[in-house]
Design a protein around this motif. Structure first.
Motif, short mmCIF file in Angstrom:
data_model
loop_
_atom_site.label_atom_id
_atom_site.label_comp_id
_atom_site.label_asym_id
_atom_site.label_seq_id
_atom_site.Cartn_x
_atom_site.Cartn_y
_atom_site.Cartn_z
N ASP A 1 38.06 38.21 76.84
CA ASP A 1 38.69 39.33 77.72
C ASP A 1 39.94 39.98 76.79
O ASP A 1 40.58 40.80 77.57
CB ASP A 1 39.11 38.96 78.90
CG ASP A 1 38.10 38.76 80.05
OD1 ASP A 1 36.91 38.97 79.58
OD2 ASP A 1 38.44 38.28 81.06
N GLU B 1 39.06 40.70 86.76
CA GLU B 1 39.09 41.95 86.08
C GLU B 1 38.91 43.17 87.02
O GLU B 1 39.18 44.24 86.57
CB GLU B 1 37.77 42.20 85.16
CG GLU B 1 37.90 41.22 83.92
CD GLU B 1 39.42 41.45 83.23
OE1 GLU B 1 39.48 42.54 83.00
OE2 GLU B 1 39.97 40.54 83.01
N HIS C 1 39.05 31.62 77.02
CA HIS C 1 40.24 31.50 77.89
C HIS C 1 39.71 30.66 79.04
O HIS C 1 38.63 30.32 79.42
CB HIS C 1 40.92 32.66 78.10
CG HIS C 1 40.21 33.72 78.93
ND1 HIS C 1 39.30 34.22 78.49
CD2 HIS C 1 40.33 34.32 80.22
CE1 HIS C 1 38.72 35.20 79.36
NE2 HIS C 1 39.53 35.35 80.45
N HIS D 1 45.91 38.86 77.45
CA HIS D 1 45.32 38.41 78.77
C HIS D 1 45.78 37.10 79.40
O HIS D 1 46.08 37.09 80.53
CB HIS D 1 43.54 38.63 78.39
CG HIS D 1 42.69 38.40 79.65
ND1 HIS D 1 43.08 39.50 80.61
CD2 HIS D 1 42.14 37.54 79.99
CE1 HIS D 1 42.00 38.89 81.46
NE2 HIS D 1 41.38 37.79 81.38
N HIS E 1 40.13 31.49 82.49
CA HIS E 1 39.67 31.76 83.64
C HIS E 1 38.35 31.43 84.08
O HIS E 1 37.36 31.16 83.02
CB HIS E 1 39.80 33.39 83.56
CG HIS E 1 40.94 33.88 83.46
ND1 HIS E 1 41.12 35.23 83.13
CD2 HIS E 1 42.30 33.49 83.92
CE1 HIS E 1 42.63 35.49 83.28
NE2 HIS E 1 43.07 34.47 83.58
N ASP F 1 35.70 32.54 85.35
CA ASP F 1 34.42 32.93 85.15
C ASP F 1 34.15 33.21 83.56
O ASP F 1 33.22 33.88 82.91
CB ASP F 1 34.62 34.74 85.40
CG ASP F 1 35.80 35.47 84.88
OD1 ASP F 1 36.93 34.92 84.60
OD2 ASP F 1 35.57 36.55 84.67
N HIS F 2 35.10 32.59 82.54
CA HIS F 2 34.53 31.99 81.59
C HIS F 2 34.45 30.67 81.15
O HIS F 2 33.85 30.16 80.15
CB HIS F 2 35.82 32.80 80.66
CG HIS F 2 35.56 34.37 80.46
ND1 HIS F 2 35.17 35.11 79.57
CD2 HIS F 2 36.17 35.11 81.41
CE1 HIS F 2 35.35 36.53 79.95
NE2 HIS F 2 36.16 36.29 80.96
#
Ligand SMILES: [Zn+2]
Length: 399
Positions: A267, A38, A186, A243, A188, A190-191
Motif C-alpha cells: 500500500d 483503503e 504490512h 501508510h 493490515h 487485507d495483506h
C-alpha cells in the motif's frame, strides 16, 4: 475486548454476540461495502465537511472522544495533534481495525462477502513469465492482489501479502510449487490475514516483514535493505513507512532472469495512486516514495490493490491537460470493462501520470494553486503538495 466500560454485571453470551455483531455492522457501514481501510469512510467525510465553517451536525458532539463511537470504544490518538490527517472517528475505527480482534473479525466478514461476490476473483489473473521466473497475481478480497513468485527451475515459491489463504493455496497447488516464504508488506489484515493458515499448512515456510508492524506469525523480521533468497530468487526489503510505521516494499532482482526489477509495493504505491497516511506524515511518505522511485524507470510495479481506474480518474480531474494520463485512463477503462488486471505498470510510466510522484512538477503545483515559498526547502514544498493531493483524494473517494 471492550475497554473503559462500566459493566459490573457479566453480559450473557447472546448479549455479547449481539453487541459484537452491532460493532461489526457499524464498522462495515463506516468502511464501505467491500474495501477495508483503503475505502473512504463516509461518516468521517461528513465530519470533515462539517469541520470547516458549517455548524456541526447531530453526530458531532463537542468532545471528539465521544463523537459517534460505539459504546465502550475509546478514542486513542495515534499521532500528534495537528499532524493527523484523520479525524478522531477515523482514528478510532482505524485503531479498532489495526489493533484489536474486532479488525480480524471484520476482515473475515469482508473475505466471506468477497468470496460470494467474486467467486473467481475480482480480476482475471494474467501471469507474467520470464526465463526462470513466473509472477502470478492472485486477485483476492474485493480489490487486493497477492502475488505468487515462482523460481520455475526449482519450483520454490514465495508469496507476497497472502490475505486469502484459500485462494493462495489453490494457486500453490495449481502450480505444484513449494511455498518457502511469505513476504508481508504490512500488518493490515487485507495483506496479512492468510499468514496463520498458510503457516499451518506449510510449516517450514518463513514469514518476513518489519518488526515495527504487528505482522501475524512473523518469523524473520527484516531490516531495511536486507536480502532474502528463495531458490534462485533474491528479494530486497525496503523500509517504506507512511501508510503504516513498519511498511515494507520488496524488490525482486530481475538481473539473473534478464528481466527488469519487480517492485511489490503493497500500500505504498498503486497505479496512479499511493496509500493513505495512517501512521506517517506527508514528509515520511514522500521519502518512502522517493526510495521506490530510485529503483529506475524500467522497474515493474506490482501494487497491493486494483485501484487504477479510480486513481486515474481522480488524477485526470487534477491535471486536465496530460496526454499520458488520458491515454492510460482510456486503456485502464478498457481493461476493467473486460475485468482484466491493470498491473504491472512501470515506474517510468507512473512518473508521467501519478500525481503522488509528480509533486515536483510545475503543472501539478499550478493545478493545485500552490507555490513554493521563497525560502522553502524543495522537499518541504513537495511534502506540502503531496499532503494536498492526498487530502483531495481522501475527499474524492467519498463522492
Ligand atoms: Zn493497508
Amino acid at each position: 475486548m471492550q475497554r473503559g466500560g462500566r459493566a459490573p454485571r457479566r453480559p450473557t453470551m447472546a448479549a455479547a454476540r449481539a453487541s459484537l455483531r452491532g460493532l461489526l455492522v457499524a464498522a462495515e457501514r463506516a468502511a464501505g461495502p467491500a474495501r477495508p481501510w483503503e475505502q473512504p469512510i463516509p461518516h468521517v467525510t461528513r465530519l470533515l465537511r462539517h469541520s470547516s465553517n458549517q455548524p456541526a451536525g447531530p453526530q458531532a458532539s463537542p468532545d471528539p472522544r465521544n463523537r459517534g463511537l460505539p459504546e465502550g470504544v475509546e478514542y486513542i490518538p495515534t499521532r500528534k495533534k495537528g499532524k493527523n490527517p484523520m479525524k478522531p472517528v477515523g482514528v478510532a475505527w482505524y485503531t479498532l481495525y489495526a489493533r484489536t480482534r474486532l479488525g480480524y473479525l471484520f476482515y473475515q466478514r469482508q473475505l466471506k462477502k468477497a468470496q460470494e461476490r467474486y467467486p473467481r476473483g475480482h480480476s482475471i489473473p494474467q501471469p507474467c513469465c520470464f526465463p526462470g521466473v513466473k509472477i502470478l497475481p492472485i486477485p483476492v478480497l474485493s480489490s487486493n492482489y497477492s502475488y505468487l513468485v515462482i523460481d520455475t527451475g526449482s519450483s520454490r515459491a514465495a508469496v507476497i501479502d497472502p490475505s486469502d489463504p484459500l485462494a493462495v493455496e489453490a494457486a500453490i497447488e495449481e502450480e505444484g510449487v513449494m511455498l518457502e516464504a511469505i513476504f508481508c508488506t504490512h500488518k493490515h489484515w487485507d495483506h496479512s490475514g492468510g499468514n496463520v493458515a498458510l503457516r499451518q499448512r506449510h510449516s517450514s515456510c518463513k514469514v518476513y516483514g518489519s518488526a515495527l508492524d504487528t505482522i501475524p506469525e512473523l518469523t524473520n523480521p527484516l531490516a531495511d535493505r536486507e536480502k532474502v533468497s528463495v531458490g534462485c530468487l533474491t528479494f530486497e526489503a525496503l523500509a517504506t513507512p507512511g501508510h503504516t510505521v513498519g511498511h515494507m516494499a520488496y524488490v525482486l532482482d530481475g538481473e539473473p532472469f534478464g528481466c527488469p526489477p519487480c517492485l511489490f509495493s503493497g500500500d505504498l504505491l498503486f497505479l496512479a495512486g499511493c496509500g493513505r497516511l495512517f501512521e506517517g506524515s506527508p514528509e515520511t511518505m514522500l521519502a518512502s516514495l522517493d526510495v521506490a522511485m530510485s529503483l529506475g524507470k524500467d522497474t515493474l510495479l506490482w501494487p497491493g490493490h486494483e485501484y487504477a481506474l479510480e486513481c486515474l480518474t481522480f488524477a485526470s480531474l487534477l491535471e486536465l491537460d496530460n496526454p499520458a494520463l488520458d491515454q492510460k485512463l482510456q486503456w485502464a477503462t478498457q481493461q476493467r470493462q473486460e475485468k482484466r488486471s491493470t498491473c504491472p505498470s512501470t515506474l517510468g510510466e507512473e512518473q508521467t501520470y501519478n500525481p503522488f510522484l509528480r509533486t515536483h512538477r510545475p503543472e501539478l503545483q499550478a493545478a493545485l494553486g500552490m507555490q513554493q515559498g521563497t525560502r522553502e526547502d524543495p522537499d518541504t514544498f513537495r511534502a506540502r503538495v503531496l499532503k494536498e493531493v492526498r487530502r483531495r483524494k481522501d475527499l474524492y473517494k467519498a463522492t
